[in-house]
Design a protein around this motif. Structure first.
Motif, PDB file in Angstrom:
ATOM      1  N   UNK A 169       0.831  -1.213   0.000  1.00  0.00           N
ATOM      2  CA  UNK A 169       0.000   0.000   0.000  1.00  0.00           C
ATOM      3  C   UNK A 169       0.862   1.258   0.000  1.00  0.00           C
ATOM      4  N   UNK A 170       1.971   1.226   0.725  1.00  0.00           N
ATOM      5  CA  UNK A 170       2.872   2.385   0.752  1.00  0.00           C
ATOM      6  C   UNK A 170       3.481   2.619  -0.630  1.00  0.00           C
ATOM      7  N   UNK A 171       3.774   1.552  -1.348  1.00  0.00           N
ATOM      8  CA  UNK A 171       4.270   1.711  -2.710  1.00  0.00           C
ATOM      9  C   UNK A 171       3.156   2.282  -3.588  1.00  0.00           C
ATOM     10  N   UNK A 172       1.920   1.892  -3.337  1.00  0.00           N
ATOM     11  CA  UNK A 172       0.793   2.481  -4.052  1.00  0.00           C
ATOM     12  C   UNK A 172       0.684   3.975  -3.807  1.00  0.00           C
ATOM     13  N   UNK A 173       0.956   4.403  -2.585  1.00  0.00           N
ATOM     14  CA  UNK A 173       0.954   5.835  -2.260  1.00  0.00           C
ATOM     15  C   UNK A 173       2.090   6.535  -3.010  1.00  0.00           C
TER      16      UNK A 173
END
Length: 184
Positions: free
Chosen positions: A44-48
């Motif tokens: 999810x952090x990579x998605x951000x």
């Protein structure tokens, strides 16, 4: 394709347990759940990070990594399942070498800053490091393939290098830790 979710809530976890990919149930606070949950958080952090402007090659790389992290989460969710292979780790190392070759050697520590994209990349890196720590802890009590730990280790290194690249490409530069600063 596997099961499709037609109903999001099932109430089966109301007792503090959750289902693993093999159909067994375990506590929501189990190390295995913490490991694949932290991998999901890293994804999810990579998605951000992907939500901001990035060079095209970095965007493609991070998107491929998101798919691999989803695979890794599945591997950790299904005891005995194998999804990450040595070639995945080799590919991360090749990307590390590629992006690191034009960076100057580090002589000081850098702060997790350097513009929005670099800061988001540093956040993803620290979450991947936590995923690695939890996966190592899990490996001490249950069977975990070495590829899972090695993949997370290389990925955190790659995210560090990418953060440096992003800080420089955005014109912000790296923020050097001032170890000799005065407090006043």
């Amino acid at each position: 394709m596997g099961n499709r979710l037609s109903k999001i809530y099932t109430r089966t976890g109301d007792d503090g347990s959750t289902g693993l990919g093999d159909g067994s149930r375990t506590g929501k606070d189990a190390l295995r759940v913490e490991a694949f949950g932290t991998v999901d958080e890293a994804n999810s952090a990579i998605g951000v990070l992907l939500a901001v402007e990035l060079p095209g090659d970095v965007r493609q790389l991070l998107t491929r990594i998101q798919h691999q992290l989803f695979d890794l989460g599945g591997e950790l969710c299904i005891p005995g399942h194998a999804a990450i292979i040595d070639a995945d780790i080799d590919a991360l190392e090749q990307q590390l070498d590629h992006y690191n070759q034009d960076l100057p050697p580090l002589k000081d520590f850098i702060l997790p800053a350097g513009g929005e994209a670099a800061a988001r990349c540093h956040l993803a890196r620290t979450i991947v490091r936590r995923a690695e720590r939890v996966t190592v802890a899990l490996s001490r009590v249950e069977s975990v393939r070495g590829q899972a730990v090695r993949y997370l280790n290389r990925l955190s290194d790659l995210l560090f290098v990418l953060a440096r690249v992003l800080a420089r490409s955005a014109g912000h530069g790296e923020v050097i830790w001032e170890h000799a600063r005065r407090h006043g």
